[in-house]
Design a protein around this motif. Structure first.
Motif, mmCIF file in Angstrom:
data_model
loop_
_atom_site.group_PDB
_atom_site.id
_atom_site.type_symbol
_atom_site.label_atom_id
_atom_site.label_comp_id
_atom_site.label_asym_id
_atom_site.label_seq_id
_atom_site.Cartn_x
_atom_site.Cartn_y
_atom_site.Cartn_z
ATOM 1 N N LEU A 41 68.530 41.621 163.006
ATOM 2 C CA LEU A 41 68.776 39.874 162.982
ATOM 3 C C LEU A 41 69.645 39.623 163.935
ATOM 4 N N HIS A 42 69.541 38.510 164.674
ATOM 5 C CA HIS A 42 70.698 38.033 165.708
ATOM 6 C C HIS A 42 71.002 36.616 165.009
ATOM 7 N N VAL A 43 71.607 36.676 163.922
ATOM 8 C CA VAL A 43 71.900 35.329 162.852
ATOM 9 C C VAL A 43 73.202 34.885 163.109
ATOM 10 N N ALA A 44 74.124 35.871 163.731
ATOM 11 C CA ALA A 44 75.552 35.465 163.763
ATOM 12 C C ALA A 44 76.015 35.211 165.038
ATOM 13 N N LYS A 45 76.620 34.273 165.421
ATOM 14 C CA LYS A 45 77.206 33.928 166.914
ATOM 15 C C LYS A 45 78.352 34.816 167.153
ATOM 16 N N ARG A 46 78.017 35.658 168.457
ATOM 17 C CA ARG A 46 79.285 36.194 168.852
ATOM 18 C C ARG A 46 80.223 35.271 169.666
ATOM 19 N N SER A 47 81.480 35.505 169.245
ATOM 20 C CA SER A 47 82.416 34.828 170.086
ATOM 21 C C SER A 47 82.972 35.514 171.405
ATOM 22 N N VAL A 81 85.657 40.571 163.120
ATOM 23 C CA VAL A 81 85.011 40.638 164.468
ATOM 24 C C VAL A 81 83.603 41.202 164.121
ATOM 25 N N LEU A 82 82.802 40.530 164.713
ATOM 26 C CA LEU A 82 81.393 41.037 164.660
ATOM 27 C C LEU A 82 80.942 42.412 165.399
ATOM 28 N N LEU A 83 80.637 43.589 164.997
ATOM 29 C CA LEU A 83 80.449 44.774 165.660
ATOM 30 C C LEU A 83 79.268 44.650 166.725
ATOM 31 N N PRO A 84 79.649 45.673 167.465
ATOM 32 C CA PRO A 84 78.294 45.600 168.183
ATOM 33 C C PRO A 84 76.740 45.912 167.672
ATOM 34 N N ARG A 85 75.782 45.523 168.117
ATOM 35 C CA ARG A 85 74.642 45.594 167.466
ATOM 36 C C ARG A 85 74.381 47.146 167.238
ATOM 37 N N ARG A 86 74.632 48.002 168.057
ATOM 38 C CA ARG A 86 74.252 49.317 167.591
ATOM 39 C C ARG A 86 75.016 49.883 166.465
ATOM 40 N N LEU A 87 75.761 49.175 165.972
ATOM 41 C CA LEU A 87 76.739 49.636 164.810
ATOM 42 C C LEU A 87 76.147 48.839 163.724
ATOM 43 N N HIS A 88 75.218 48.098 163.788
ATOM 44 C CA HIS A 88 74.757 47.303 162.541
ATOM 45 C C HIS A 88 74.090 48.111 161.812
ATOM 46 N N LEU A 89 74.392 48.432 160.462
ATOM 47 C CA LEU A 89 73.537 49.206 159.729
ATOM 48 C C LEU A 89 72.098 48.685 159.474
ATOM 49 N N PHE A 90 72.079 47.552 159.273
ATOM 50 C CA PHE A 90 70.662 46.794 158.956
ATOM 51 C C PHE A 90 69.654 46.708 160.237
ATOM 52 N N ASP A 91 70.088 46.732 161.285
ATOM 53 C CA ASP A 91 69.323 46.451 162.458
ATOM 54 C C ASP A 91 68.009 47.293 162.474
ATOM 55 N N GLU A 92 68.046 48.448 162.035
ATOM 56 C CA GLU A 92 66.968 49.446 162.025
ATOM 57 C C GLU A 92 65.936 48.937 161.180
ATOM 58 N N TRP A 93 66.185 48.408 159.838
ATOM 59 C CA TRP A 93 65.477 47.909 158.893
ATOM 60 C C TRP A 93 65.052 46.472 159.120
ATOM 61 N N PHE A 113 77.012 38.493 151.468
ATOM 62 C CA PHE A 113 78.354 39.144 151.512
ATOM 63 C C PHE A 113 78.036 40.791 152.077
ATOM 64 N N ALA A 114 77.149 41.418 151.491
ATOM 65 C CA ALA A 114 76.965 42.756 151.768
ATOM 66 C C ALA A 114 76.953 42.802 153.303
ATOM 67 N N TRP A 115 75.909 41.981 153.901
ATOM 68 C CA TRP A 115 75.805 42.054 155.197
ATOM 69 C C TRP A 115 76.866 41.775 156.117
ATOM 70 N N ILE A 116 77.655 40.843 155.504
ATOM 71 C CA ILE A 116 78.920 40.588 156.186
ATOM 72 C C ILE A 116 80.033 41.875 156.262
ATOM 73 N N CYS A 117 80.149 42.211 155.207
ATOM 74 C CA CYS A 117 80.955 43.570 155.249
ATOM 75 C C CYS A 117 80.412 44.720 155.813
ATOM 76 N N LEU A 118 79.197 44.869 156.030
ATOM 77 C CA LEU A 118 78.789 46.011 156.892
ATOM 78 C C LEU A 118 78.647 45.615 158.468
ATOM 79 N N CYS A 119 78.495 44.451 158.705
ATOM 80 C CA CYS A 119 78.437 43.986 160.236
ATOM 81 C C CYS A 119 79.831 43.560 160.880
ATOM 82 N N TYR A 120 80.758 43.381 159.988
ATOM 83 C CA TYR A 120 82.103 42.908 160.605
ATOM 84 C C TYR A 120 83.061 43.755 160.485
ATOM 85 N N ARG A 121 84.247 43.720 161.087
ATOM 86 C CA ARG A 121 85.414 44.706 160.965
ATOM 87 C C ARG A 121 86.650 43.758 161.355
ATOM 88 N N GLU A 122 87.622 43.593 160.209
ATOM 89 C CA GLU A 122 88.536 42.738 160.692
ATOM 90 C C GLU A 122 88.426 41.463 161.030
#
Length: 125
Positions: A119-125, A104-116, A93-102
């Motif tokens: 993950l490429h577990v979500a499908k992009r539409s 829509v999956l945010l671009p990878r550069r905006l994923h707050l967890f990617d440095e840690w 739930f936390a990951w979804i809240c931080l990686c999606y906006r309205e």
């Protein structure tokens, strides 16, 4: 998703890998229905064979206790109670809240967890 997961757990089907990549949804009668899929790491309560108690899951979404030194033990010593899947759900739930906006999956550069943990577990539409 939560109700289905709890029902399966009570019936002795233990998923043990709640993560964004194992979630999907579909539309039925104008409602979005969530589904927890990918039961390849699951175990059955009444299975007479190996109990599958080894540590399993997608690391960034695993319960913290499973990531401790005690939780790193293998060979069937690690117990995986329902609360571990529940904690995994909270991390998802936390990951979804931080990686999606309205929705829509945010671009990878905006994923707050990617440095840690990239993950490429979500499908992009």
């Amino acid at each position: 998703i939560a109700a289905g997961h709890l029902t399966l757990w009570k019936e002795g089907v233990y998923h043990r890998d709640v993560s964004p990549g194992n979630l999907t949804w579909y539309w039925k009668d104008g409602k979005r229905i969530g589904v927890l899929n990918d039961y390849d790491l699951s175990s059955l309560a009444n299975d007479q064979g190996p109990q599958g108690n080894e540590r399993t899951g997608t690391v960034p979404f695993m319960a913290r206790k499973l990531l401790t030194e005690d939780g790193q033990q293998l060979e069937g010593k690690v117990k995986h109670p329902y609360r571990h899947d529940l904690e995994s759900s909270m991390w998802v739930f936390a990951w979804i809240c931080l990686c999606y906006r309205e929705g829509v999956l945010l671009p990878r550069r905006l994923h707050l967890f990617d440095e840690w943990a990239p993950l490429h577990v979500a499908k992009r539409s």
